[in-house]
Design an enzyme around this catalytic site. Sequence first.
Site, short mmCIF file in Angstrom:
data_model
loop_
_atom_site.label_atom_id
_atom_site.label_comp_id
_atom_site.label_asym_id
_atom_site.label_seq_id
_atom_site.Cartn_x
_atom_site.Cartn_y
_atom_site.Cartn_z
N ASP A 1 109.11 44.82 40.69
CA ASP A 1 109.34 44.86 39.25
C ASP A 1 109.69 46.27 38.79
O ASP A 1 110.02 46.49 37.62
CB ASP A 1 108.17 44.28 38.46
CG ASP A 1 106.83 44.95 38.74
OD1 ASP A 1 106.82 45.96 39.47
OD2 ASP A 1 105.80 44.45 38.24
N SER A 2 109.70 47.21 39.74
CA SER A 2 110.25 48.55 39.48
C SER A 2 111.71 48.47 39.06
O SER A 2 112.25 49.44 38.51
CB SER A 2 110.13 49.42 40.74
OG SER A 2 110.68 48.74 41.87
N ASP B 1 107.81 40.68 43.92
CA ASP B 1 106.75 40.87 42.93
C ASP B 1 106.63 39.68 41.99
O ASP B 1 107.65 39.12 41.54
CB ASP B 1 107.03 42.10 42.08
CG ASP B 1 106.41 43.37 42.63
OD1 ASP B 1 105.48 43.28 43.45
OD2 ASP B 1 106.87 44.46 42.24
N LYS C 1 103.90 39.48 45.99
CA LYS C 1 102.94 40.56 45.70
C LYS C 1 102.46 40.42 44.27
O LYS C 1 103.26 40.18 43.37
CB LYS C 1 103.58 41.94 45.91
CG LYS C 1 102.60 43.10 45.65
CD LYS C 1 103.16 44.43 46.11
CE LYS C 1 104.27 44.96 45.23
NZ LYS C 1 103.77 45.35 43.86
N GLU D 1 99.37 42.08 41.38
CA GLU D 1 98.54 43.26 41.11
C GLU D 1 97.15 42.85 40.64
O GLU D 1 97.01 42.13 39.64
CB GLU D 1 99.21 44.14 40.06
CG GLU D 1 100.57 44.68 40.49
CD GLU D 1 101.18 45.61 39.45
OE1 GLU D 1 100.48 45.96 38.47
OE2 GLU D 1 102.36 45.98 39.61
N GLU E 1 98.10 51.94 45.89
CA GLU E 1 98.94 52.89 45.16
C GLU E 1 98.10 53.95 44.48
O GLU E 1 97.13 53.64 43.78
CB GLU E 1 99.81 52.19 44.13
CG GLU E 1 100.69 53.16 43.34
CD GLU E 1 101.77 52.50 42.50
OE1 GLU E 1 102.49 53.25 41.80
OE2 GLU E 1 101.91 51.27 42.55
#
Length: 271
Positions: free
Chosen positions: A53-54, A92, A120, A122, A189
Amino acid sequence: MTYLQESSRPAVTVPKLQAMRDAGEKIAMLTCYDASFSALLDRSGVDVLLIGDSLGNVLQGHTTTLPVSLDDIAYHTACVARAQPRALIMADLPFGTYGTPAEAFASSVKLMRAGAQMVKLEGGEWLAETIRFLVERAVPVCAHVGLTPQSVHAFGGFKVQGKTEAGAAQLLRDARAVEAAGAQVVLLEAVPTLIGSEVTHMLRVPTIGIGAGADCSGQVLVLHDMLGVFPGKRPRFVKDFMQGEPNIQAAVEAYVRAVKDGSFPGPEHSF
């Protein structure tokens, strides 16, 4: 023009990542958003391609990842998958798409149909039920703990996590919980090197670090960052691999070598 790869390189699978970790072979991972870079990164020996999602930052120009939609990730996942890389494709789950186990599964199905082989998401302890729900339904999971960018407003900014005794203890609990729930990979991270090392030695599954020290089972960077394409101040954990290299493929190959031989990240890229 075709981007299909003709390669004798063995495909990188979820079990292969575990085998690499068990053998002490470092895992090299980069973000990727399109077919051209999918082909180039795969040629260069990258093990995992992350449709992150970067893309909200580096492609769409947002200051956070929060505006990124599931459709955005699915579109770019399909682009990456069309090059048929031997690297594993990880995607993501964007903010707001995995609030419940059922929602997480529906979102994951969309990404896997687009070509993802692992998703992935979070979060730590609180996501254990969701991770278990996904894994039981054949969705491979990478759990992202530490600095989770989707929580930027809750954190009050992009800050190193686990610096206090309480914060470190929570990180360890998070890592244990997501592994116990079935996560096959844990991404760390922006955590102190000592915490990254402790988590890596504590877990049986591979750890992927970004600003988490050199002891992690592998490393990941945002593609644009490692190519020197970033506005403003460079994050501490980033190295510009384009410096001294004649072209992008050479820079990516230098990154892969540095991850594999353990020379990246150095102390200057860690906390």
